[in-house]
Motif scaffolding. Structure first.
Motif, PDB file in Angstrom:
ATOM      1  N   HIS A   1      45.660  45.831  39.643  1.00 40.72           N
ATOM      2  CA  HIS A   1      45.157  45.145  38.444  1.00 40.72           C
ATOM      3  C   HIS A   1      46.304  44.875  37.462  1.00 40.72           C
ATOM      4  CE1 HIS A   1      41.282  45.828  40.083  1.00 40.72           C
ATOM      5  NE2 HIS A   1      41.218  47.112  39.786  1.00 40.72           N
ATOM      6  N   SER A   2      46.970  43.780  37.667  1.00 43.97           N
ATOM      7  CA  SER A   2      48.106  43.429  36.791  1.00 43.97           C
ATOM      8  C   SER A   2      47.678  43.301  35.338  1.00 43.97           C
ATOM      9  CB  SER A   2      48.741  42.110  37.256  1.00 43.97           C
ATOM     10  OG  SER A   2      49.253  42.237  38.557  1.00 43.97           O
ATOM     11  N   PHE A   3      46.466  42.844  35.114  1.00 41.89           N
ATOM     12  CA  PHE A   3      45.982  42.691  33.741  1.00 41.89           C
ATOM     13  C   PHE A   3      45.974  44.038  33.029  1.00 41.89           C
ATOM     14  CE2 PHE A   3      42.929  42.362  30.335  1.00 41.89           C
ATOM     15  CZ  PHE A   3      43.145  41.097  29.820  1.00 41.89           C
ATOM     16  N   PHE A   4      45.454  45.058  33.693  1.00 46.79           N
ATOM     17  CA  PHE A   4      45.435  46.405  33.114  1.00 46.79           C
ATOM     18  C   PHE A   4      46.841  46.857  32.749  1.00 46.79           C
ATOM     19  CE2 PHE A   4      41.292  48.496  34.844  1.00 46.79           C
ATOM     20  CZ  PHE A   4      40.597  47.935  33.783  1.00 46.79           C
ATOM     21  N   LYS A   5      47.761  46.697  33.700  1.00 45.33           N
ATOM     22  CA  LYS A   5      49.118  47.196  33.513  1.00 45.33           C
ATOM     23  C   LYS A   5      49.856  46.410  32.422  1.00 45.33           C
ATOM     24  CE  LYS A   5      51.997  46.093  36.697  1.00 45.33           C
ATOM     25  NZ  LYS A   5      52.657  46.019  38.009  1.00 45.33           N
ATOM     26  N   ASN A   6      49.778  45.099  32.484  1.00 42.69           N
ATOM     27  CA  ASN A   6      50.532  44.262  31.555  1.00 42.69           C
ATOM     28  C   ASN A   6      50.122  44.455  30.097  1.00 42.69           C
ATOM     29  OD1 ASN A   6      52.089  43.122  33.576  1.00 42.69           O
ATOM     30  ND2 ASN A   6      50.693  41.393  33.886  1.00 42.69           N
ATOM     31  N   PHE A   7      48.840  44.756  29.882  1.00 46.37           N
ATOM     32  CA  PHE A   7      48.363  44.873  28.509  1.00 46.37           C
ATOM     33  C   PHE A   7      48.080  46.318  28.108  1.00 46.37           C
ATOM     34  CE2 PHE A   7      47.518  40.477  29.691  1.00 46.37           C
ATOM     35  CZ  PHE A   7      48.163  39.822  28.653  1.00 46.37           C
ATOM     36  N   GLY A   8      48.582  47.272  28.918  1.00 51.33           N
ATOM     37  CA  GLY A   8      48.530  48.682  28.532  1.00 51.33           C
ATOM     38  C   GLY A   8      47.149  49.290  28.493  1.00 51.33           C
ATOM     39  N   ILE A   9      46.201  48.721  29.233  1.00 55.68           N
ATOM     40  CA  ILE A   9      44.830  49.233  29.201  1.00 55.68           C
ATOM     41  C   ILE A   9      44.689  50.466  30.082  1.00 55.68           C
ATOM     42  CG2 ILE A   9      42.416  48.678  29.697  1.00 55.68           C
ATOM     43  CD1 ILE A   9      43.169  45.739  29.153  1.00 55.68           C
ATOM     44  N   TRP A  10      45.286  50.424  31.267  1.00 53.63           N
ATOM     45  CA  TRP A  10      45.187  51.538  32.209  1.00 53.63           C
ATOM     46  C   TRP A  10      46.500  51.598  32.969  1.00 53.63           C
ATOM     47  CZ3 TRP A  10      40.365  54.225  33.355  1.00 53.63           C
ATOM     48  CH2 TRP A  10      40.474  55.216  34.343  1.00 53.63           C
ATOM     49  N   ARG A  11      47.323  52.591  32.644  1.00 57.64           N
ATOM     50  CA  ARG A  11      48.636  52.728  33.262  1.00 57.64           C
ATOM     51  C   ARG A  11      48.797  54.142  33.816  1.00 57.64           C
ATOM     52  NH1 ARG A  11      53.158  49.596  30.566  1.00 57.64           N
ATOM     53  NH2 ARG A  11      54.266  51.556  30.857  1.00 57.64           N
ATOM     54  N   SER A  12      49.590  54.273  34.848  1.00 58.03           N
ATOM     55  CA  SER A  12      49.791  55.569  35.480  1.00 58.03           C
ATOM     56  C   SER A  12      50.576  56.536  34.601  1.00 58.03           C
ATOM     57  CB  SER A  12      50.518  55.388  36.817  1.00 58.03           C
ATOM     58  OG  SER A  12      49.743  54.597  37.694  1.00 58.03           O
TER      59      SER A  12
ATOM     60  N   PRO B   1      31.413  40.036  37.692  1.00 58.11           N
ATOM     61  CA  PRO B   1      31.711  39.506  39.026  1.00 58.11           C
ATOM     62  C   PRO B   1      32.974  38.651  39.092  1.00 58.11           C
ATOM     63  CG  PRO B   1      29.383  39.294  38.541  1.00 58.11           C
ATOM     64  CD  PRO B   1      30.013  39.776  37.288  1.00 58.11           C
ATOM     65  N   SER B   2      33.252  37.878  38.050  1.00 59.30           N
ATOM     66  CA  SER B   2      34.459  37.042  38.023  1.00 59.30           C
ATOM     67  C   SER B   2      35.436  37.533  36.967  1.00 59.30           C
ATOM     68  CB  SER B   2      34.083  35.576  37.748  1.00 59.30           C
ATOM     69  OG  SER B   2      33.270  35.065  38.762  1.00 59.30           O
ATOM     70  N   GLY B   3      35.335  38.817  36.629  1.00 57.29           N
ATOM     71  CA  GLY B   3      36.168  39.372  35.579  1.00 57.29           C
ATOM     72  C   GLY B   3      37.634  39.396  35.942  1.00 57.29           C
ATOM     73  N   LEU B   4      38.466  39.506  34.925  1.00 54.07           N
ATOM     74  CA  LEU B   4      39.910  39.489  35.123  1.00 54.07           C
ATOM     75  C   LEU B   4      40.394  40.703  35.906  1.00 54.07           C
ATOM     76  CD1 LEU B   4      40.891  38.287  31.549  1.00 54.07           C
ATOM     77  CD2 LEU B   4      41.031  36.954  33.653  1.00 54.07           C
ATOM     78  N   VAL B   5      39.536  41.712  36.043  1.00 59.29           N
ATOM     79  CA  VAL B   5      39.883  42.917  36.788  1.00 59.29           C
ATOM     80  C   VAL B   5      39.079  43.008  38.080  1.00 59.29           C
ATOM     81  CG1 VAL B   5      39.893  45.437  36.741  1.00 59.29           C
ATOM     82  CG2 VAL B   5      40.558  44.145  34.697  1.00 59.29           C
ATOM     83  N   THR B   6      37.768  42.857  37.983  1.00 60.88           N
ATOM     84  CA  THR B   6      36.895  43.068  39.141  1.00 60.88           C
ATOM     85  C   THR B   6      37.153  42.080  40.265  1.00 60.88           C
ATOM     86  OG1 THR B   6      35.213  43.920  37.640  1.00 60.88           O
ATOM     87  CG2 THR B   6      34.480  43.323  39.846  1.00 60.88           C
ATOM     88  N   ILE B   7      37.576  40.885  39.927  1.00 67.34           N
ATOM     89  CA  ILE B   7      37.826  39.887  40.968  1.00 67.34           C
ATOM     90  C   ILE B   7      38.919  40.362  41.933  1.00 67.34           C
ATOM     91  CG2 ILE B   7      39.567  38.525  39.737  1.00 67.34           C
ATOM     92  CD1 ILE B   7      37.990  36.019  40.714  1.00 67.34           C
ATOM     93  N   ASP B   8      39.857  41.186  41.420  1.00 69.84           N
ATOM     94  CA  ASP B   8      40.870  41.782  42.301  1.00 69.84           C
ATOM     95  C   ASP B   8      40.205  42.703  43.320  1.00 69.84           C
ATOM     96  OD1 ASP B   8      42.774  40.595  40.637  1.00 69.84           O
ATOM     97  OD2 ASP B   8      43.079  42.417  39.456  1.00 69.84           O
ATOM     98  N   ASP B   9      39.283  43.541  42.827  1.00 69.67           N
ATOM     99  CA  ASP B   9      38.597  44.492  43.707  1.00 69.67           C
ATOM    100  C   ASP B   9      37.765  43.778  44.767  1.00 69.67           C
ATOM    101  OD1 ASP B   9      39.544  46.831  42.491  1.00 69.67           O
ATOM    102  OD2 ASP B   9      37.966  46.775  40.971  1.00 69.67           O
TER     103      ASP B   9
END
Length: 402
Positions: free
Chosen positions: A213-224, A341-349
């Motif tokens: 999920h590049s969106f999560f990582k790029n915008f600091g929402i969910w990072r390791s 269903p077409s979310g910026l994150v879920t569509i990856d899954d």
């Protein structure tokens, strides 16, 4: 041929569990029709007497309905006469449940209440002396409600819900569903071309969120590299992934540089207010197939419906609280665009789970590898696959797989 599980235990999972029809049928019997509490909806969806929704327990269509005494009932959506589905609308309000095939009628408590031509016409025909109306009620399931969330079970010997979830899992459940009245703000439904367990695994897998999920990582929402933890209940069946944004000064500056290159036209999509003590993001999986999701200010029940070996249906129920400010509700709705269903994150899954299913079909004798971390218990980090191993530890016992 019986399914052979690896001697390495939950560190290996045979791919056949995603493709074998025999395994799937056994899951429906042992899990969904067994001793499990299955999510069926929110009580606020059926507020008034006669309100109902169509939903599922496993692959079985059921009706969640409120009777005139205010009691919540769940019935198999099947007329006991010839087996036709009774409800066809997704939701509604009714005084009586009537089968469209031969108009057998049932009360809101599921009792047989009438039918056309019971005594025939002009004294001819009709039901025989062997017909007894008390024998033809709708099949009723065991029902429980906790803080506005409704669960049902085919079992009447199952433990109470507050012990079905151990204290740690219950605390995370009650954290979001605390007793404040819940309100539904939107629903979505879509099909994913993968086995239902792959979807459940996906939200027990902490690695992919910051990779796929590049969106999560790029915008600091969910990072390791954030403050994270994995909580697994003692039996292994349920778990929660928790993440809390906690950047150092250097990381904050680096993030600012990144945002200068990549930014959102509408920052509201990720702006949020802190609502809970534990984490800005928490994804909880309740065995067998409910995902209780809190991401930023988006709250959702993700109900995963098994639909054969290589397909599942996800029903999203986005919700908030009846007493919350309108501005917070609007924020929740906006952030639902990340996760639908077409979310910026879920569509990856959706895409990666479909190709994972193809991999299992193409190599049915292969195994998946779960070597990150040790054991099946909680960890104060996310560099572990303990939650997935815990799931399969419990799964093997319920399915009697050696």
């Amino acid at each position: 041929m019986p399914l052979q599980w690896s001697k390495k235990g939950t560190r290996r999972v045979p791919s056949k569990i995603y493709t074998c029809n025999h395994v799937y049928e056994k899951e429906l019997s042992n899990i969904f029709r067994g001793n499990t509490w299955n999510y069926v909806g929110l009580s606020s969806e059926v507020e008034k007497p006669g309100d109902y929704i169509q939903t599922f327990v496993g692959d079985v269509p059921v009706i969640l309905i409120r009777d005139r005494k205010g009691t919540l009932n769940v019935f198999v959506n099947r007329c006991p006469h010839r087996g036709a589905k009774i409800c066809h609308n997704q939701k509604g309000n009714t005084k009586v449940l009537v089968c469209p095939y031969h108009e057998w009628a049932f009360s809101l408590e599921g009792k047989f209440s009438g039918m056309p031509f019971r005594k025939g016409i002009d004294g001819k025909g009709g039901m025989s002396e062997f017909f007894h109306s008390t024998e033809h009620s709708l099949q009723a399931l065991n029902v429980t409600e906790r803080h506005g969330v409704v669960f049902a079970s085919f079992s009447y010997d199952i433990e109470p819900f507050d012990t079905y979830l151990d204290p740690v899992m219950l605390s995370y459940f009650d954290r979001v569903c605390s007793g404040r009245k819940l309100k539904v703000i939107g629903k979505m439904q879509h099909k994913v071309n993968c086995n239902w367990k792959l979807q459940i695994e996906n939200v027990k897998d902490p690695f992919h969120a910051a990779l796929l999920h590049s969106f999560f990582k790029n915008f600091g929402i969910w990072r390791s590299d954030q403050k994270t933890s994995v909580k697994v209940c003692s039996s292994g069946k349920s778990s929660v992934l928790v993440s809390t944004a906690s950047f150092t000064k250097a990381e904050t500056e680096k993030k600012a540089e990144k945002k200068a290159e990549l930014s959102l036209l509408d920052q509201r999509l990720i702006d949020h207010q802190r609502e809970y003590e534990h984490g800005t993001g928490a994804i909880m999986t309740l065995f067998p197939n409910l995902i209780l999701l809190q991401q930023l200010n988006c709250l959702a029940m993700r109900h995963v419906i098994p639909d054969g070996t290589d397909s599942c249906i996800k029903i999203w129920t986005f919700f908030g609280y009846e007493d919350e400010p309108e501005e917070l509700t609007k924020r929740r709705l906006l952030q639902a665009n990340l996760l639908g269903p077409s979310g910026l994150v879920t569509i990856d899954d959706n895409e990666i789970l479909a190709v994972t299913q193809e991999g299992a079909k193409g190599s049915p004798d292969s195994e998946i590898v779960l070597e990150a971390g040790v054991g099946e218990s909680s960890e104060d980090h996310m560099m572990t696959e303990s939650a997935i191993r815990g799931f399969y530890k419990y799964y093997r016992g319920v399915m009697n797989l050696e």
